[in-house]
Design an enzyme around this catalytic site. Sequence first.
Site, short mmCIF file in Angstrom:
data_model
loop_
_atom_site.label_atom_id
_atom_site.label_comp_id
_atom_site.label_asym_id
_atom_site.label_seq_id
_atom_site.Cartn_x
_atom_site.Cartn_y
_atom_site.Cartn_z
N GLY A 42 0.81 -1.20 0.00
CA GLY A 42 0.00 0.00 0.00
C GLY A 42 0.85 1.26 0.00
O GLY A 42 0.99 1.92 1.03
N TYR A 43 1.40 1.60 -1.15
CA TYR A 43 2.26 2.78 -1.29
C TYR A 43 1.57 3.86 -2.13
O TYR A 43 1.21 4.92 -1.63
CB TYR A 43 3.59 2.40 -1.95
N SER A 44 1.42 3.61 -3.43
CA SER A 44 0.94 4.64 -4.36
C SER A 44 -0.47 5.10 -4.03
O SER A 44 -1.30 4.33 -3.54
CB SER A 44 0.97 4.11 -5.79
N SER A 75 -0.98 -4.20 -6.47
CA SER A 75 -0.90 -5.51 -7.11
C SER A 75 -1.39 -6.60 -6.17
O SER A 75 -0.99 -6.66 -5.00
CB SER A 75 0.55 -5.82 -7.51
N GLU A 83 13.48 -4.51 -3.41
CA GLU A 83 12.68 -4.78 -4.60
C GLU A 83 13.55 -4.95 -5.83
O GLU A 83 13.18 -5.63 -6.78
CB GLU A 83 11.68 -3.63 -4.83
N SER A 101 8.25 5.40 -11.38
CA SER A 101 8.22 5.85 -12.78
C SER A 101 9.60 6.29 -13.25
O SER A 101 10.51 6.56 -12.46
CB SER A 101 7.24 7.02 -12.93
N ASN A 102 9.76 6.37 -14.58
CA ASN A 102 11.01 6.88 -15.15
C ASN A 102 11.40 8.22 -14.56
O ASN A 102 12.57 8.48 -14.25
CB ASN A 102 10.87 7.02 -16.67
N GLU A 103 10.41 9.10 -14.42
CA GLU A 103 10.70 10.44 -13.94
C GLU A 103 11.25 10.42 -12.51
O GLU A 103 12.21 11.13 -12.19
CB GLU A 103 9.42 11.30 -14.01
#
Length: 391
Positions: free
Chosen positions: A132-134, A165, A248, A371-373
């Site tokens: 439960g992060y994002s 997920s 991770e 994300s990439n950013e």
Amino acid sequence: MGPRDSRTDAEFRAEVRDWLETQLSGDFAALRGSGGPGREHEHLEQRAAWERRLGEAGWIGVGWPDDRYGRALSLSQQVVFHEEYARAAAPGRLGHIGEQLLVPTLLAHGTEEQKARFVPGVAAGEVMWCQGYSEPDAGSDLANVSTRAVLDGRWLITGQKIWTSLAHVADWCFVLARTEPGSQRHAGLSFLLVPMDQPGITVRPIVQLTGTSEFNEVFLDGAVAAAGDVVGEPGEGWRVAMSLLGFERGVSTLGQQIGFAREFAAITARARANGAADDPVLADRIVSAWVDLQVMRHTALRTLGADAAREAPWAASVSKLLWANWHRRLGELAMAVEGPSAAVTGGLPYELTDEQRLFLFSRADTIYGGSNEVQRNVLAERHLGLPRDRA
């Protein structure tokens, strides 16, 4: 035997390979190649049984450093296990969040009581976890977490998590929540262990481009966690959360790359069969993909080496950028090899080929898991020493 296996590692590789070959037969034969990103809907009950089989045989937690719970194998043997698991096309793991993320974090930051309570269920393949992060307004920027928890004899949690997920099959969730009123950014966060089976939690699936729903929204409306189910001190959740993200990017990524190599081999075989490999532009893209796959492997091995420990905070971001962008390009290559027919599904209502599923799901690779950013900000700030983003 791998090209650099010692005699001990070669014997261990044979043990792992033989066990997988024996077990992935009979009732479990249909699981080969199932599950994993984009295919988590497949064979859920059988894969849950497979998790228990792994637990019975002691193949969960092979890399946990505390041998009271796992095998505490050497780094090279961990690499062997994950390579052989992927090479055997063994099913995608339902328990990887508990095994690869939660337990290493507990072993590093948890109390002895927490280890004794939570680790055995994961080791047995019986207890599933989700992360439960994002959040809808935070995304990969975890410092903007707004889910709140108040300690009133127990933790009362209110907020929303997204892109969670396997939340629909999880028994527990580790939740990053703001526990200090008025705190901002990295301060005042706590890492809470929350049971999923309770009235205060609602799980709603998110339908993806693939038509499946392995990601979920999780609504916490007065959800409850015990007062002692906080990892680390209250308010120090950011440190714990960052430690978890380091786990991770661990040794299992080498197994992931074996899966990538299998996908690449299938695409190149298709290119030879349908003549696409005769196109010099496509042939160049195929060669470039192969070269980049080798670069990823060597980068992963270097990152995992002892001499690279000081680089771990930023090397993990390099690894994520490498594999996420490579895999997305592989999906695009699969469509190019197939040609115009790639736009046509195999049947109604929405039957996708493996290549179509790869293309559609890999669009998310550069978003989930950081994300990439965000990864580029980490590299800019922590490795290059550029000014921090004040936005």
